[in-house]
Design a protein around this motif. Structure first.
Motif, PDB file in Angstrom:
ATOM      1  N   GLU A  25       0.861  -1.178   0.000  1.00 39.40           N
ATOM      2  CA  GLU A  25       0.000   0.000   0.000  1.00 39.40           C
ATOM      3  C   GLU A  25       0.898   1.230   0.000  1.00 39.40           C
ATOM      4  O   GLU A  25       1.660   1.456   0.942  1.00 39.40           O
ATOM      5  CB  GLU A  25      -0.910   0.006   1.230  1.00 39.40           C
ATOM      6  N   PHE A  26       0.825   2.006  -1.071  1.00 37.77           N
ATOM      7  CA  PHE A  26       1.711   3.156  -1.199  1.00 37.77           C
ATOM      8  C   PHE A  26       1.285   4.271  -0.245  1.00 37.77           C
ATOM      9  O   PHE A  26       0.112   4.427   0.085  1.00 37.77           O
ATOM     10  CB  PHE A  26       1.717   3.657  -2.643  1.00 37.77           C
ATOM     11  N   ASP A  27       2.290   5.051   0.163  1.00 39.95           N
ATOM     12  CA  ASP A  27       2.115   6.093   1.177  1.00 39.95           C
ATOM     13  C   ASP A  27       2.102   7.468   0.497  1.00 39.95           C
ATOM     14  O   ASP A  27       3.094   7.869  -0.113  1.00 39.95           O
ATOM     15  CB  ASP A  27       3.266   6.005   2.188  1.00 39.95           C
ATOM     16  N   VAL A  28       0.989   8.180   0.605  1.00 34.63           N
ATOM     17  CA  VAL A  28       0.873   9.502  -0.017  1.00 34.63           C
ATOM     18  C   VAL A  28       1.914  10.461   0.552  1.00 34.63           C
ATOM     19  O   VAL A  28       2.471  11.293  -0.175  1.00 34.63           O
ATOM     20  CB  VAL A  28      -0.545  10.071   0.185  1.00 34.63           C
ATOM     21  N   SER A  29       2.231  10.327   1.830  1.00 39.31           N
ATOM     22  CA  SER A  29       3.185  11.249   2.446  1.00 39.31           C
ATOM     23  C   SER A  29       4.600  11.048   1.917  1.00 39.31           C
ATOM     24  O   SER A  29       5.456  11.927   2.043  1.00 39.31           O
ATOM     25  CB  SER A  29       3.176  11.094   3.971  1.00 39.31           C
ATOM     26  N   ALA A  30       4.855   9.891   1.278  1.00 38.96           N
ATOM     27  CA  ALA A  30       6.157   9.648   0.660  1.00 38.96           C
ATOM     28  C   ALA A  30       6.229  10.236  -0.753  1.00 38.96           C
ATOM     29  O   ALA A  30       7.230  10.058  -1.450  1.00 38.96           O
ATOM     30  CB  ALA A  30       6.466   8.153   0.620  1.00 38.96           C
ATOM     31  N   GLU A  31       5.170  10.898  -1.139  1.00 42.80           N
ATOM     32  CA  GLU A  31       5.100  11.727  -2.338  1.00 42.80           C
ATOM     33  C   GLU A  31       5.005  10.969  -3.659  1.00 42.80           C
ATOM     34  O   GLU A  31       4.068  11.149  -4.419  1.00 42.80           O
ATOM     35  CB  GLU A  31       6.284  12.702  -2.418  1.00 42.80           C
ATOM     36  N   ASP A  32       6.012  10.165  -4.002  1.00 44.31           N
ATOM     37  CA  ASP A  32       6.053   9.599  -5.348  1.00 44.31           C
ATOM     38  C   ASP A  32       6.550   8.159  -5.303  1.00 44.31           C
ATOM     39  O   ASP A  32       6.880   7.623  -4.237  1.00 44.31           O
ATOM     40  CB  ASP A  32       6.936  10.446  -6.276  1.00 44.31           C
ATOM     41  N   ILE A  33       6.603   7.527  -6.445  1.00 43.93           N
ATOM     42  CA  ILE A  33       7.014   6.123  -6.497  1.00 43.93           C
ATOM     43  C   ILE A  33       8.461   5.950  -6.069  1.00 43.93           C
ATOM     44  O   ILE A  33       8.816   4.944  -5.451  1.00 43.93           O
ATOM     45  CB  ILE A  33       6.781   5.544  -7.924  1.00 43.93           C
ATOM     46  N   HIS A  34       9.307   6.935  -6.346  1.00 45.51           N
ATOM     47  CA  HIS A  34      10.730   6.822  -6.013  1.00 45.51           C
ATOM     48  C   HIS A  34      10.937   6.772  -4.510  1.00 45.51           C
ATOM     49  O   HIS A  34      11.652   5.897  -3.989  1.00 45.51           O
ATOM     50  CB  HIS A  34      11.507   7.992  -6.621  1.00 45.51           C
ATOM     51  N   MET A  35      10.305   7.705  -3.799  1.00 45.17           N
ATOM     52  CA  MET A  35      10.455   7.741  -2.343  1.00 45.17           C
ATOM     53  C   MET A  35       9.719   6.575  -1.686  1.00 45.17           C
ATOM     54  O   MET A  35      10.160   6.074  -0.649  1.00 45.17           O
ATOM     55  CB  MET A  35       9.922   9.072  -1.801  1.00 45.17           C
TER      56      MET A  35
END
Length: 460
Positions: A75-85
């Motif tokens: 589950e990707f984290d919006v606070s990590a901004e983008d796919i790279h982070m």
């Protein structure tokens, strides 16, 4: 705390996170980001910038993350901004502090430039294959309709008789040029930007050429500022996609005409038609209409990116985050439009008799009548005027040129004799045009042979 948050004393607001984040659309770059990171980590180990053991651990962790994403366990984290982070954050969680060494010697600026180039390379090959299948469908129609005579048009007015084979092969040429443009775009896309850093490279001894070989790039970019600020390759790809959609739209427009009751040249298969919610008799060419309509969407995506880029100073600016949604949308649009259009034309029924009957109207053989006069020593401009008068007379008498008697011909010009009739049959009008690239059986068979070899060579 953000991975970049060392100099900040506050966390960003939720509003900022939501506005700044691109993970909701750039997550589709995950495999390119991971492949690029694997190559980067491998190079870092090779160059002794990190240890071989650390590089191996990072590579192993990245491969596990790739599998987790493909198994839908992430589950990707919006606070990590983008796919790279997000990938870097997942890596640190998986392998610990060693994961923090992955970003040594690179920036998100050159990282995203790499990911998008890898994506574009893949999609160019994919769309090229879709066009190949469309061209195969066109060749199939052409081979089955070498002798299917139909009217050719200029200004949407009947002009000269041609064949359906000759007509559809015009679109084959358009899509051939589209494929050439795609491959030309591929060459300029296929250079590695990784190693440019934020804009001025790095003090670490990176081996960019080695990374390029690992990722199957032809070479490396030659200016670090241009490397991170260039989106020409995306614009060029979107331009090529716009031209493809323009060609599909033109073909769709003709299909829409042809399946109308006024033309009745073709009948679309039920699988690729729709009905009306109120009129039970209707069979609508909605697929062709949607292809035509979605062309404007793809044009808009191109114009949007051109507008985004037009005022940006060097090097990277956050505006460039806007390059992806329009690119992805155009790719998705073509990925749907080309296959369904191919199926639609591959399954449509050709009404050959209606085409032939229509070609016999509208004085489409008038040019051939003028050519007969020229071959009998009448200057072309004089011949043009004679046939113009003859057509006017035929319209007044509600006849075709074939239906006029020889006496009626001679009333306009005494030069006419009975051989005029052999020159103005629809078959003669088509098959006497043996110039290369023309509509005669001989010419069309030659073109089909050339184009089938083209498709065979393209498949290798």
């Amino acid at each position: 705390m953000k991975l970049w948050g060392g100099r900040f004393t506050k966390e960003t607001s939720q509003l900022t996170d939501d506005f700044n984040s691109s993970i909701h659309f750039d997550h589709i770059l995950y495999k390119y980001d991971i492949y690029g990171s694997i190559a980067h980590a491998t190079m870092l180990g090779k160059q002794n910038i990190i240890s071989n053991e650390e590089a191996a651990l990072i590579v192993s962790g990245l491969k596990e993350i790739l599998q987790d994403i493909e198994d839908d366990r992430v589950e990707f984290d919006v606070s990590a901004e983008d796919i790279h982070m997000n990938v870097e954050k997942l890596l640190i969680e998986k392998i610990g502090d060693t994961g923090k060494k992955l970003h040594t010697g690179r920036s998100r600026n050159d990282q995203v430039a790499l990911d998008v180039r890898m994506y574009v390379k893949d999609k160019i090959i994919y769309i090229d294959q879709l066009l190949h299948e469309l061209q195969e469908a066109i060749i199939k129609i052409a081979e089955g309709n070498i002798d299917t005579i139909m009217p050719g048009y200029t200004h949407l007015q009947k002009a000269q008789p041609i064949t359906l084979a000759h007509h559809v092969l015009a679109y084959f040429e358009m899509f051939k040029r589209d494929r050439e443009r795609l491959m030309d775009c591929y060459k300029r896309t296929n250079v590695l930007p990784l190693g440019a850093g934020a804009l001025a490279t790095t003090t670490y001894p990176l081996d960019r050429t080695y990374v390029a070989s690992l990722l199957d790039f032809d070479g490396i970019t030659m200016n670090s500022i241009d490397s991170v600020s260039d989106r020409d390759f995306s614009i060029e790809f979107m331009s090529a996609m716009s031209l493809i959609m323009m060609h599909l739209s033109r073909f769709s427009e003709e299909i829409i005409f042809w399946c109308s009751d006024e033309f009745r040249f073709v009948q679309l298969d039920d699988e690729y038609s729709t009905g009306s919610s109120i009129m039970p008799q209707k069979k609508n060419p909605d697929i062709a209409e949607l292809v035509r309509g979605k062309t404007g969407r793809v044009y808009g995506n191109l114009l949007g990116l051109l507008t985004t880029m037009k005022g940006l100073p060097l090097a990277y600016n956050k505006d460039m985050q806007e390059d992806k949604e329009s690119l992805f949308d155009s790719v998705n649009t073509l990925s749907m439009a080309i296959p369904i259009f191919t199926k639609m034309i591959d399954t449509m029924k050709i009404n050959k008799e209606n085409m032939y009957h229509s070609a016999g109207k509208g004085f489409t053989n008038a040019t051939d009548a003028a050519d007969w006069l020229v071959k009998n020593q009448v200057p072309f401009r004089e011949a043009h005027a004679i046939i113009g008068k003859l057509v006017l007379y035929a319209i007044d008498k509600n006849k075709t040129l074939e239906e006029l008697s020889l006496e009626e011909y001679k009333e306009v010009s005494s030069i006419f004799n009975e051989t005029i009739y052999d020159s103005i049959t629809l078959e003669a009008c088509v098959n006497n045009r043996k110039v290369d690239g023309g509509p005669s059986r001989e010419s069309v068979e030659k073109v089909i042979f050339i184009n089938k070899n083209y498709l065979l060579n393209k498949k290798k």
